[in-house]
Design a protein around this motif. Structure first.
Motif, PDB file in Angstrom:
ATOM      1  N   GLY A 252       0.834  -1.194   0.000  1.00 53.30           N
ATOM      2  CA  GLY A 252       0.000   0.000   0.000  1.00 53.30           C
ATOM      3  C   GLY A 252       0.869   1.244   0.000  1.00 53.30           C
ATOM      4  N   LEU A 253       0.703   2.098  -0.987  1.00 55.18           N
ATOM      5  CA  LEU A 253       1.444   3.350  -1.066  1.00 55.18           C
ATOM      6  C   LEU A 253       0.550   4.498  -0.610  1.00 55.18           C
ATOM      7  CD1 LEU A 253       3.252   3.055  -4.534  1.00 55.18           C
ATOM      8  CD2 LEU A 253       4.108   2.422  -2.267  1.00 55.18           C
ATOM      9  N   ARG A 254       1.052   5.290   0.309  1.00 60.67           N
ATOM     10  CA  ARG A 254       0.304   6.435   0.818  1.00 60.67           C
ATOM     11  C   ARG A 254       0.375   7.569  -0.210  1.00 60.67           C
ATOM     12  NH1 ARG A 254       0.782   5.445   6.560  1.00 60.67           N
ATOM     13  NH2 ARG A 254       2.350   3.831   6.904  1.00 60.67           N
ATOM     14  N   THR A 255      -0.760   8.053  -0.665  1.00 61.41           N
ATOM     15  CA  THR A 255      -0.772   9.117  -1.658  1.00 61.41           C
ATOM     16  C   THR A 255      -1.569  10.315  -1.170  1.00 61.41           C
ATOM     17  OG1 THR A 255      -2.753   8.301  -2.816  1.00 61.41           O
ATOM     18  CG2 THR A 255      -0.622   7.414  -3.515  1.00 61.41           C
ATOM     19  N   THR A 256      -1.207  11.470  -1.702  1.00 60.63           N
ATOM     20  CA  THR A 256      -1.903  12.723  -1.409  1.00 60.63           C
ATOM     21  C   THR A 256      -2.280  13.397  -2.718  1.00 60.63           C
ATOM     22  OG1 THR A 256      -0.596  13.035   0.609  1.00 60.63           O
ATOM     23  CG2 THR A 256      -1.770  14.956  -0.234  1.00 60.63           C
ATOM     24  N   ALA A 257      -3.535  13.752  -2.847  1.00 59.25           N
ATOM     25  CA  ALA A 257      -4.011  14.528  -3.992  1.00 59.25           C
ATOM     26  C   ALA A 257      -4.484  15.881  -3.486  1.00 59.25           C
ATOM     27  CB  ALA A 257      -5.135  13.798  -4.720  1.00 59.25           C
ATOM     28  N   PHE A 258      -4.282  16.917  -4.294  1.00 60.21           N
ATOM     29  CA  PHE A 258      -4.587  18.288  -3.879  1.00 60.21           C
ATOM     30  C   PHE A 258      -5.786  18.812  -4.657  1.00 60.21           C
ATOM     31  CE2 PHE A 258      -0.150  17.458  -3.079  1.00 60.21           C
ATOM     32  CZ  PHE A 258       0.025  17.938  -1.800  1.00 60.21           C
ATOM     33  N   GLY A 259      -6.710  19.408  -3.931  1.00 62.95           N
ATOM     34  CA  GLY A 259      -7.912  19.952  -4.550  1.00 62.95           C
ATOM     35  C   GLY A 259      -7.958  21.453  -4.466  1.00 62.95           C
ATOM     36  N   ASN A 260      -9.159  21.989  -4.523  1.00 65.51           N
ATOM     37  CA  ASN A 260      -9.349  23.436  -4.494  1.00 65.51           C
ATOM     38  C   ASN A 260      -9.136  23.990  -3.087  1.00 65.51           C
ATOM     39  OD1 ASN A 260     -10.061  23.585  -7.248  1.00 65.51           O
ATOM     40  ND2 ASN A 260     -12.165  22.949  -6.750  1.00 65.51           N
ATOM     41  N   GLN A 261      -8.676  25.240  -3.029  1.00 60.58           N
ATOM     42  CA  GLN A 261      -8.526  25.992  -1.777  1.00 60.58           C
ATOM     43  C   GLN A 261      -7.651  25.264  -0.759  1.00 60.58           C
ATOM     44  OE1 GLN A 261     -12.621  26.699  -0.592  1.00 60.58           O
ATOM     45  NE2 GLN A 261     -12.744  28.533  -1.869  1.00 60.58           N
ATOM     46  N   GLY A 262      -6.658  24.532  -1.251  1.00 60.92           N
ATOM     47  CA  GLY A 262      -5.698  23.898  -0.360  1.00 60.92           C
ATOM     48  C   GLY A 262      -6.144  22.599   0.261  1.00 60.92           C
ATOM     49  N   SER A 263      -7.274  22.061  -0.150  1.00 59.74           N
ATOM     50  CA  SER A 263      -7.726  20.793   0.426  1.00 59.74           C
ATOM     51  C   SER A 263      -6.832  19.647  -0.034  1.00 59.74           C
ATOM     52  CB  SER A 263      -9.175  20.515   0.028  1.00 59.74           C
ATOM     53  OG  SER A 263      -9.282  20.310  -1.370  1.00 59.74           O
ATOM     54  N   GLN A 264      -6.743  18.620   0.805  1.00 62.10           N
ATOM     55  CA  GLN A 264      -5.952  17.440   0.499  1.00 62.10           C
ATOM     56  C   GLN A 264      -6.785  16.189   0.778  1.00 62.10           C
ATOM     57  OE1 GLN A 264      -1.745  17.629   2.053  1.00 62.10           O
ATOM     58  NE2 GLN A 264      -2.560  19.404   3.137  1.00 62.10           N
ATOM     59  N   SER A 265      -6.658  15.208  -0.087  1.00 61.51           N
ATOM     60  CA  SER A 265      -7.297  13.917   0.157  1.00 61.51           C
ATOM     61  C   SER A 265      -6.222  12.844   0.149  1.00 61.51           C
ATOM     62  CB  SER A 265      -8.365  13.626  -0.895  1.00 61.51           C
ATOM     63  OG  SER A 265      -7.810  13.657  -2.201  1.00 61.51           O
ATOM     64  N   PHE A 266      -6.313  11.918   1.090  1.00 64.79           N
ATOM     65  CA  PHE A 266      -5.309  10.878   1.276  1.00 64.79           C
ATOM     66  C   PHE A 266      -5.887   9.514   0.901  1.00 64.79           C
ATOM     67  CE2 PHE A 266      -4.845  14.025   4.841  1.00 64.79           C
ATOM     68  CZ  PHE A 266      -3.827  14.761   4.241  1.00 64.79           C
ATOM     69  N   ALA A 267      -5.030   8.656   0.423  1.00 69.37           N
ATOM     70  CA  ALA A 267      -5.484   7.323   0.023  1.00 69.37           C
ATOM     71  C   ALA A 267      -4.312   6.373   0.096  1.00 69.37           C
ATOM     72  CB  ALA A 267      -6.071   7.348  -1.385  1.00 69.37           C
ATOM     73  N   PHE A 268      -4.617   5.087   0.037  1.00 74.02           N
ATOM     74  CA  PHE A 268      -3.606   4.047  -0.146  1.00 74.02           C
ATOM     75  C   PHE A 268      -3.851   3.404  -1.501  1.00 74.02           C
ATOM     76  CE2 PHE A 268      -3.415   4.380   4.462  1.00 74.02           C
ATOM     77  CZ  PHE A 268      -2.046   4.283   4.694  1.00 74.02           C
ATOM     78  N   LEU A 269      -2.859   3.483  -2.361  1.00 70.81           N
ATOM     79  CA  LEU A 269      -2.922   2.780  -3.635  1.00 70.81           C
ATOM     80  C   LEU A 269      -2.435   1.356  -3.389  1.00 70.81           C
ATOM     81  CD1 LEU A 269      -3.470   3.196  -6.696  1.00 70.81           C
ATOM     82  CD2 LEU A 269      -1.001   3.456  -6.949  1.00 70.81           C
ATOM     83  N   VAL A 270      -3.268   0.368  -3.698  1.00 71.83           N
ATOM     84  CA  VAL A 270      -2.961  -1.027  -3.398  1.00 71.83           C
ATOM     85  C   VAL A 270      -2.392  -1.707  -4.638  1.00 71.83           C
ATOM     86  CG1 VAL A 270      -3.861  -3.226  -2.579  1.00 71.83           C
ATOM     87  CG2 VAL A 270      -4.818  -1.084  -1.705  1.00 71.83           C
ATOM     88  N   LEU A 271      -1.233  -2.348  -4.459  1.00 71.99           N
ATOM     89  CA  LEU A 271      -0.581  -3.078  -5.530  1.00 71.99           C
ATOM     90  C   LEU A 271      -0.311  -4.507  -5.069  1.00 71.99           C
ATOM     91  CD1 LEU A 271       1.677  -0.099  -5.967  1.00 71.99           C
ATOM     92  CD2 LEU A 271       0.625  -1.041  -8.010  1.00 71.99           C
ATOM     93  N   ARG A 272      -0.427  -5.447  -6.005  1.00 73.81           N
ATOM     94  CA  ARG A 272      -0.131  -6.850  -5.698  1.00 73.81           C
ATOM     95  C   ARG A 272       1.005  -7.326  -6.600  1.00 73.81           C
ATOM     96  NH1 ARG A 272      -4.198 -10.343  -7.226  1.00 73.81           N
ATOM     97  NH2 ARG A 272      -4.974  -8.796  -8.680  1.00 73.81           N
ATOM     98  N   PHE A 273       1.884  -8.127  -6.026  1.00 75.17           N
ATOM     99  CA  PHE A 273       3.050  -8.639  -6.763  1.00 75.17           C
ATOM    100  C   PHE A 273       3.085 -10.156  -6.685  1.00 75.17           C
ATOM    101  CE2 PHE A 273       7.449 -10.202  -6.407  1.00 75.17           C
ATOM    102  CZ  PHE A 273       7.945  -9.827  -7.654  1.00 75.17           C
ATOM    103  N   THR A 274       3.315 -10.786  -7.828  1.00 78.02           N
ATOM    104  CA  THR A 274       3.573 -12.226  -7.869  1.00 78.02           C
ATOM    105  C   THR A 274       4.859 -12.438  -8.660  1.00 78.02           C
ATOM    106  OG1 THR A 274       2.159 -12.444  -9.832  1.00 78.02           O
ATOM    107  CG2 THR A 274       1.153 -12.925  -7.703  1.00 78.02           C
ATOM    108  N   PRO A 275       5.742 -13.343  -8.191  1.00 73.69           N
ATOM    109  CA  PRO A 275       7.029 -13.523  -8.866  1.00 73.69           C
ATOM    110  C   PRO A 275       7.002 -14.490 -10.046  1.00 73.69           C
ATOM    111  CG  PRO A 275       6.979 -14.786  -6.836  1.00 73.69           C
ATOM    112  CD  PRO A 275       5.673 -14.041  -6.903  1.00 73.69           C
ATOM    113  N   ALA A 276       6.032 -15.395 -10.107  1.00 70.33           N
ATOM    114  CA  ALA A 276       6.023 -16.404 -11.170  1.00 70.33           C
ATOM    115  C   ALA A 276       4.584 -16.680 -11.598  1.00 70.33           C
ATOM    116  CB  ALA A 276       6.707 -17.688 -10.694  1.00 70.33           C
ATOM    117  N   PRO A 277       4.163 -16.136 -12.744  1.00 68.95           N
ATOM    118  CA  PRO A 277       4.923 -15.217 -13.594  1.00 68.95           C
ATOM    119  C   PRO A 277       5.065 -13.851 -12.927  1.00 68.95           C
ATOM    120  CG  PRO A 277       2.678 -15.350 -14.389  1.00 68.95           C
ATOM    121  CD  PRO A 277       2.798 -16.377 -13.282  1.00 68.95           C
ATOM    122  N   LEU A 278       6.151 -13.173 -13.226  1.00 70.17           N
ATOM    123  CA  LEU A 278       6.409 -11.882 -12.600  1.00 70.17           C
ATOM    124  C   LEU A 278       5.344 -10.898 -13.060  1.00 70.17           C
ATOM    125  CD1 LEU A 278       9.913 -10.328 -12.131  1.00 70.17           C
ATOM    126  CD2 LEU A 278       7.910  -8.923 -12.525  1.00 70.17           C
TER     127      LEU A 278
END
Length: 283
Positions: free
Chosen positions: A166-192
């Motif tokens: 999970g990567l912590r991300t910040t997006a910026f909106g109007n008037q200085g607002s911020q929204s936070f999220a976790f971008l979820v990624l999955r990894f498998t090695p075989a097949p990569l």
């Protein structure tokens, strides 16, 4: 490893040392790998060469794809599963978007495997992949959301060398607002393979829109989320845990209440997400 997973709040070197100690799985040619003070991520230029498929300047953080779109370096991380890995991510405007100010971007992953020669640890390029799906920019200039690495990524190694990150991300909106999220990624090695498996809302900060103190109390909330990668309960029919564990986001700070005033975030604001096999995302 606790049942809620691990959240690493360390520098790059400390994080690798922690992974080596916790996972005990970094077996390389010639025996177990040791933490090396010279271990660093593959360079940005090396990642961008892999992403665009041609030489780039050593200081370059962008490169031009064959179709003319500009790829931009985004984020890199090391992790341990059955062996040591590193990944560098780049983003580029999604195919149907305005290349100057896209509302969505495509994610490209360049993956490297850890190798050891003469007692020193390095990286060998393994694969580059354009991930299905897209990430929203959330920014008026079309940039990718910022990755907050102050606390590091949240990840959990799973059997068979698999990983949820999970990567912590910040997006910026109007008037200085911020929204936070976790971008979820999955990894498998075989097949990569990397898979983009959704974005989980993790709080927001709207207090930049508050008036002066003499205008009265501010009723705009400010909350941040914590991601836990849980140990999934075994299925009743098979007795096996889920292939991809459930995730839980809990909030701290303040959130809007039903009366229009802010209130402290509580356990009732937490949300648990489970992997939807048919859709390939956490819901």
């Amino acid at each position: 490893m606790t049942e809620s997973g691990e959240i690493y709040r360390t520098s790059l070197l400390a994080r690798i040392t922690t992974l080596l100690a916790v996972s005990g799985l970094l077996a390389m040619q010639g025996g177990p790998a040791r933490a090396d003070p010279d271990v660093v991520l593959p360079s940005v230029a090396r990642v961008m060469r892999a992403v665009c498929g041609h030489a780039v300047a050593e200081e370059a953080r962008t490169c031009r794809m064959k179709d003319g779109r500009i790829a931009e370096y985004w984020y890199g991380a090391m992790f341990a599963a059955d062996q040591g890995w590193a990944v560098g991510f780049a983003t580029l405007p999604a195919p149907d978007q305005d290349p100057q100010a896209p509302d969505a971007r495509t994610l490209v992953a360049a993956t490297f495997a850890q190798t050891q020669a003469e007692g020193r640890i390095g990286w060998v390029f393994k694969d580059v992949q354009t991930l299905p799906g897209r990430i929203g920019t959330g920014n008026r200039n079309g940039d990718a959301p910022e990755v907050d690495d102050s606390l590091g990524p949240v990840f959990r190694p799973l059997p068979g060398g698999r990983l949820v990150m999970g990567l912590r991300t910040t997006a910026f909106g109007n008037q200085g607002s911020q929204s936070f999220a976790f971008l979820v990624l999955r990894f498998t090695p075989a097949p990569l393979q990397w898979r983009l498996s959704g974005g989980l809302a993790a709080g927001s900060d709207d207090t930049a829109g508050c008036g002066a103190p003499e205008d009265g109390p501010c009723n705009l909330g400010a909350s941040t989320g914590r991601l836990e990668i849980l140990a999934g309960a075994a299925a009743r029919d098979s007795g096996a845990p889920p292939a991809w564990p459930p995730l839980r986001v809990t909030l701290t700070g303040t959130v809007p209440g039903p009366d229009g005033k802010v209130r402290p975030a509580t356990a009732r604001d937490a949300r648990t997400y489970r992997f939807d096999e048919a859709a390939g995302v956490y819901r």
